[in-house]
Structures are given as C-alpha cells and as structure tokens.
Design a protein around this motif. Structure first.
Motif: not given
Length: 808
Positions: A84, A86, A107, A124
C-alpha cells in the motif's frame, strides 16, 4: 554483540487478507506471505514445525502482494513484494536489503512473473500496469521500467497473468474492478491490447495461465475467478482453424445457462503466427466470491485450485471421458459446521489458496489471519488436515506470562486473546498457539494472569472480564506441553459464545453418540450446532487446527468487573493473585483513578486510588506486592504502599509530578533482591531508574534513547550484583542494559540485531519467570539463558532467547 547472544525462539503473526499476499516457491519450498508491513518466511512442510523463521521489514504499509521470481534456472530465488506504500521491493533470499521501485503512484495490487525470464508485470490502484525488465550482472539484479500501460476504459487492476507464446512474444491478461478481461500481446517488449473477454458479472479477483499439456507447445489455458461466484476457462489456440467447439455449452449441469454462454473467437497475430482466444468452460460450485485460482500439473493430470469466501478450497479437473470440469475434492468447511456467530462460526472465507511445489499439499489463508494446511495421501486423492501457523492481524497491545511462566498470553486490537506454549514431541520442541481464550467484539488493550488457570483482560468496553481455564485446554497443555493440570480445581469442559453475545459460557462436552437434550420438547430450544462439542473433538495429539482454535478453545467467563467510565487503558495483577488494579482513559482527575478489585468475592475495594490527572498508562506490583507503581500521561509516577494490617489497602506513599519531561508510557519494578527499585520509560527518550534512598525515591540513573521509549521490563532476578533492564522504542528497537545495583552504573548494553526486531512500536515487554532459565557454564562462571516476549504494533508476538547477558 555475539550473533548467538540473542536469538529468536518464536514468531507469531497473521497473514494479510489479500488474494495475492502469498506465494510458495517451487525451488526452495519456502512460503512467503504479507504480514502487516512485513514479509513472513515459513516452510509449511518442515518436519520440525519451526513455524515462521523470519520477518523481512522494509515496507511502511500493508503488503498486498508477494511473488517469488527466478531470472534463470541457476539463480537464487528473489521475492517481489508490493505494498500500500506504493512501492515494489525486490528481496534476495538471505539478504535483508531490498531494491525499491517507486514508479507506481498508488497501492500495488498484483504482480506476476514469467518464470526463468527477464520480465515481470505489476498492477496498481493508479489504474496502470507496468512492465519491468531485469538483468542479473555478477549476482546483482538490476530492474528497469519498460512500459506503462494505462488501462482504458479506466479500472483498477486486481490481478495480472503473464505467459509466453511461441517465439519472443508474450501474452498478458489484466482484470480487476470491471467484469472484463483485457488480453495484451507483446512485440519487441511492448504490449498492445488485442482482445477484451466478456462473460463475468462481477469484479475479477484472480487470473492464471498454464499450458494444457505439460512439456508441450500446446494450447494455453487461462482461468479467471470472479466475485460473481463463477470460474471461467479460456483457450488460446495457435493456428488459423479454431479449436473444436467447447464442451462447456453441452454441460447438462448448466441447464438453461449453457445456451447463454458466448463462444465468440478473438483472433490476433504474434510473431507472424495466428492465434485465437475462445471461451472453454464454466465452473460452478462455489457459493460466494472466489478470490484465487491456480493451476498445477499432477501426474500428467491438470488440476485447478480455487479459494472462496464460502470457506472452501476446491480442486477441479477435467473428466477423462466427457472433458467436463468437475470438483474432484473440496476442503475447508461444510455448511453444517458453520456457526451462527462470526466469533466461533464461519471463518469469513478463504482469501487465497496455494499449491505446494509438488502438489502434495495445499494451504489457505482465512479471515482470522491463520493458515490452514492439507496434505495429500501418498495414494489417491485423499486429503488430511495438518496444523499450520497462526497469529494476530492487528496491533498486539498486551502480553503476560502465566504465574509459573508455563505459557504466554497475548491480546490485540484484532479482538482476540491467544495462548502460546511450547510443544514437546519426539525429542523436539516448538512454539504454537494452543488456545484462543477470548474472541471479542471490542478491541483488547491489556491482559494479566491472576493464577496459572485464570486471567483478566481489559478492552474498549469500560469493564474487565475474568476467564477460567477449561478442562479441554488444561488436558491439551498437560498432554502436549508438559504443563501439569492444577489439582483440586473443578474445570468446565469447554466454552462457547451464545448467539449475539459477548460472554463465553461454560458448556459440557458430549460423548460421540450422545444427542443434545431439547428442553420442554420445543425445537426452538434446540442448541446452536456450533455450541455442541463432542469429547473426541477435544482429544488430539498435535497443536490445534485453526478450526479448533476458533471454536473449541475458548475459556468460560468467570466474572465481569465494572466501575470505570471510559475504555480500560491498563491493568496489573498482584503476585499472590488476590488483587487486580486497573485504570481507564481519562482527561480529568475524576476518571484518572486506579480501581482495586479483590479476587475472592470480586468486589471493588473502596475508595479508589487518586493521584493522576490524565490517563494512567501502566501499573505494576512489586514482587512482594508491598508497592503498586502507577505512571501516566501527566508525566507523573506514584508509588502506593500496602497497609501493614490490611493487605488490600494501598495509600499514596511517594509521588513525583515531574518524573519525566514528557508523558511516561510504562513503569516496572526491579526484583526485591535489588531493594525498592523501579524503572520508568517516557516519551522524552529516556529510561530512568529510581531507588528508595533516605525515605524518598531518587533518580539514580538516566539511560538515554534515540526515540521515545514505549515499554520497559526488569528481569525478575539479580545476578552477580546486577539487574537486567530491557526497553523498547517507537521504531521497534529493543535494548537490554545490565545495571549494577551498588552504583546503578550501566555495565553492559545489548542491542538487538535490526533483522530480528519488530518494524513498529514496541507495546509491551515481558521476561519469562526466571525458573525457566537454562543453565550455561563457562569456566568457573555460570549463566542462564532467559526468554523475553515482545508485543508490537507490527502485529507480531516474538519470543527471544537471551544468553550470557551477565558475562562481561
């Protein structure tokens, strides 16, 4: 610090509930899974049952995706993890340093790799799929971004699947928060959209490719699993001619549905060859969302494993004569076993299912964060369940040892209290969760043991609950852990939670052929099937399965203790087991009181103890129960002294309103052999040692830390004229200081290796009673190995073995 000075004896942590959050490595047999912001390493088929052997720390938020990757046949396995936070991180097994890829803007939801190739893809919540290329140079892996695919029409990818076509071309399938599957084909490392497959009616959670016949260049099969409760198979066929018509539309089990199945062919070219994508089969059988589906070739047979929110794993294979896909085995729970409450009944579904490398075992992860393991019999398709690893899935706020140190209790914001003990079997020893005494409806904040068979816990519900050990758990701990059953105490058989209730009720176990009695002959009085326990269910020779823990290992509730006006913040029990001291969250003098309860008649001792003006954060009785220490957010510590005549009456004896320059988070007494000495830990980045001198407690030593100190504990024994004081910091660091009791100087400081430490705030530290120390002799000196339990916000409970700490 010597590498063998501090070692890890046990790690308990739950898995993250995400269909892509785990992978089982074909090369090493290691399973890696996301555990909060860490990656847990576990060998499910380890015959020594060592459980989780390591946690890799690097991400700053939940890990959603874990995938093993080998660039070629000779190289070691790498672990790809997406979070989460990234980022994608690339870990080499055995190395704690990771390559960090920060190109995504949201995320990470999914990753897939092309085995023994140089590419992998990631999806993502930024609505993109990115293609990465790797290169192994002198044992170093370099990763570069090759392509960013912006999904049109825009949706969030929840799953991706990658496979190779003939020649240099690859095929990529992407699906997620739409009911369609997008198929991309690569040309010179660049993917382009060639088909959109329709048919599903809900979000698609899992995609996976396989070659229909292992070792051949035959057709590719793609499986898609959806929240519409259906699994669809798709065929990618090479050649101008279409494959023979799918038998799916002729499947009599589909009834009228078969007429509506589309078999539209999507044609495309790759590497000057013609291909088609067609619908192959529809698999029905699950009753709820399907989270994962994965292929495996077993003995020249192609099998599919699916995991669903209906609490089942299904193994599918094509019938040899008709070609129709059937469910060959169903593992998990059947409807009649599901209870009527979320606490002890339905597990909330299986979030993922994985094949072992040789397909001789499968695992699944459920809502409780615990794993289930099934092993295939050597002959046939018979599956037997085995025990697996378990753990908390939210911050662990409290831990405590039983009075004799035989077992450890932990309690968490995941609303459970868990009992951990050491299994002794065949000359081996390993730690496991042996009971789940409390499954609650409120976040749990603190726990304390009253006796070896009784504990008390405090939660966000303004009251405390007291629990008694049931006979089933006492027998299990006696049989498997060598923890002798208390004599002279009458134990109920087991406990359950009534429908819509929060209080565990004692129940009696029935013989296998005994039928529950219905009172008054009214069927409405029939007992809840989940509350009926047969004696054989409680008799087994291994650590409990998750099903046992969730249903049959509860402790009956003995008493409720009322009085506080807000959520319970802390509690402590006296060493003789006669008193419980508690406090609640408070912003005024009226609520910042400490209430005492005696454990004989469970009444509150009036008046309550007043000293603090804000929340009391920690309470601790001295070894001889002569003193009670309290510390709070108001930066104050107070020592209450027991009345010489009335052992249940405590009065303020010493107080320091400015003990620290910021809030005090915990206080702990040293053993009485060191005199009247205690330690306090504060947000001002200091541990202070206080000793009674000339009628008052004075600060004898201040140990500075780099960050706020959130936990402190003293080893309950003095050795060679020294104390061992351990403390934990906001970043997960744990340190042990050896302090001389004559001049309070720090003789030695033991810093734990960062690789074995939690990655978030330490909430509590607890030394195992010193009777469990292991003797070690060197020359003319003797030392003991001690065990230190640590509870952290990273959802882990860790047990460390600390050796030779009193040696110079």
């Amino acid at each position: 610090m010597d590498s063998d000075e501090v070692t890890v004896d046990y790690i308990s942590v739950g898995g993250n509930r995400h269909p892509a959050a785990a992978d089982w490595d074909r090369k090493t047999g290691i399973l890696a899974f996301g555990a909060d912001n860490n990656i847990a390493i576990w060998d499910p088929l380890d015959t020594n049952h060592n459980g989780i052997t390591a946690l890799l720390s690097g991400h700053s938020d939940l890990v959603n995706v874990v995938k093993f990757y080998s660039p070629d046949l000779e190289s070691d396995s790498f672990v790809l993890s997406g979070s989460v936070d990234k980022t994608i991180q690339v870990w080499r097994m055995g190395n704690t340093e990771a390559i960090i890829l920060s190109d995504h803007e949201s995320s990470i939801n999914c990753i897939d790799v092309l085995p023994t190739s140089s590419i992998f893809v990631s999806g993502s919540a930024d609505a993109t799929v990115r293609v990465w290329k790797t290169k192994l140079i002198e044992d170093q892996l370099n990763v570069g971004l090759v392509q960013t695919i912006s999904l049109t029409p825009k949706f969030f990818p929840l799953t991706v699947a990658l496979s190779s076509l003939d020649g240099p071309s690859n095929v990529l399938a992407v699906a997620g928060t739409k009911a369609t599957i997008q198929i991309y084909v690569s040309n010179n490392d660049q993917f382009s959209l060639i088909a959109t497959l329709t048919g599903h009616e809900g979000w698609i959670r899992s995609l996976s490719f396989t070659i229909e016949v292992k070792g051949s260049s035959g057709d590719l099969l793609l499986v898609s699993a959806s929240q519409d409760r259906y699994i669809r198979l798709w065929r990618i066929h090479q050649g101008h001619e279409l494959p023979s018509s799918s038998r799916a539309t002729n499947d009599p089990s589909l009834g009228i549905l078969g007429k509506s199945l589309s078999n539209k062919a999507h044609r495309f070219e790759a590497n000057d060859k013609k291909y088609s994508v067609t619908f192959e089969a529809l698999l029905l059988g699950h009753e709820d969302w399907i989270y994962s589906a994965s292929w495996h070739h077993t003995n020249s047979k192609l099998q599919l494993l699916s995991a669903s929110a209906d609490n089942s794993l299904s193994i599918w294979e094509a019938d040899e004569t008709s070609g129709i896909w059937i469910c060959a085995a169903r593992l998990g729970e059947i409807s009649s076993q599901k209870g009527s409450t979320s606490a002890t009944g339905s597990t909330g579904g299986f979030w993922l299912g994985l094949w072992s490398p040789n397909a001789d075992a499968v695992v699944s992860l459920g809502r409780t964060g615990s794993w289930r393991l099934w092993k295939r019999a050597a002959l046939g398709d018979q599956w037997t369940q085995d025990f697996a690893v378990t753990g908390h899935v939210k911050e662990v706020k409290g831990i405590t040892w039983s009075k004799d140190g035989a077992y450890l209790l932990s309690t968490s914001y995941d609303q459970t209290t868990r009992l951990h003990a050491q299994w002794k079997h065949s000359g081996k020893q390993s730690w496991h969760e042996f009971s789940r005494p409390q499954i609650h409806g409120y976040d749990l904040n603190c726990v304390g043991t009253i006796s070896d068979t009784q504990f008390v816990s405090g939660a966000d519900e303004k009251l405390l609950r007291v629990f008694d050990e049931p006979a089933a758990v006492a027998d299990l701990l006696d049989r498997l852990c060598g923890i002798k059953k208390a004599s002279g105490i009458s134990f109920p058989d087991a406990a359950n939670i009534p429908v819509l209730g929060l209080s565990n009720k004692a129940i009696e176990a029935l013989d296998d052929d005994e039928i529950p009695v219905i009172t008054n002959g009214d069927s409405r009085d029939a007992p809840d099937p989940a509350s009926v326990i047969h004696k054989s269910t409680l008799n087994f020779d291994h650590p409990p399965f998750e099903d046992h823990l969730a249903r049959h290992m509860l402790w009956p509730e003995k008493e409720k203790l009322y009085g506080h006006g807000y959520e319970i913040s802390t509690l402590a029990t006296s060493h003789d087991g006669t008193l419980i001291a508690t406090a609640c969250r408070a912003s005024s003098l009226d609520h910042a009181v400490i209430r005492l309860y005696e454990t004989r008649d469970w009444r509150e001792i009036k008046p309550s103890l007043k000293s603090h003006s804000l929340t009391v954060t920690s309470l601790d009785f001295s070894d001889d129960d002569r003193y009670l220490l309290s510390v709070g957010r108001d930066r104050q510590w107070t020592v209450f002294k027991r009345d010489d005549k009335n052992r249940h009456e405590y009065k303020v004896a010493y107080t320091n309103p400015k003990g620290h320059s910021r809030m005090i988070l915990e206080g702990a007494w040293a053993p009485t052999a060191a005199g009247a000495v205690f330690a306090t830990a504060g947000r001002d980045k200091a541990v202070k040692i206080w000793a009674l001198d000339d009628g008052t407690f004075e600060c004898k030593q201040t140990i500075s830390a780099l960050l706020p100190v959130t936990a402190v504990a003293c080893l309950p024994v003095v050795i060679d004229g020294a104390l061992a004081i351990s403390y934990g910091l906001e970043d997960g660091t744990v340190t042990i200081c050896i302090v001389a009791i004559d001049d309070y100087q720090v003789r030695k400081k033991i810093e734990f290796d960062r690789q074995i430490l939690p990655s978030k705030t330490i909430n509590q530290i607890s030394w195992r009673p010193e009777t469990f120390g292991v003797d070690r002799v060197e020359g003319d000196r003797a030392s003991k190995a001690y065990q230190l339990a640590v509870a952290s916000d990273d959802t882990s409970v860790r047990l460390y073995c600390v050796r030779d700490i009193f040696f110079p």
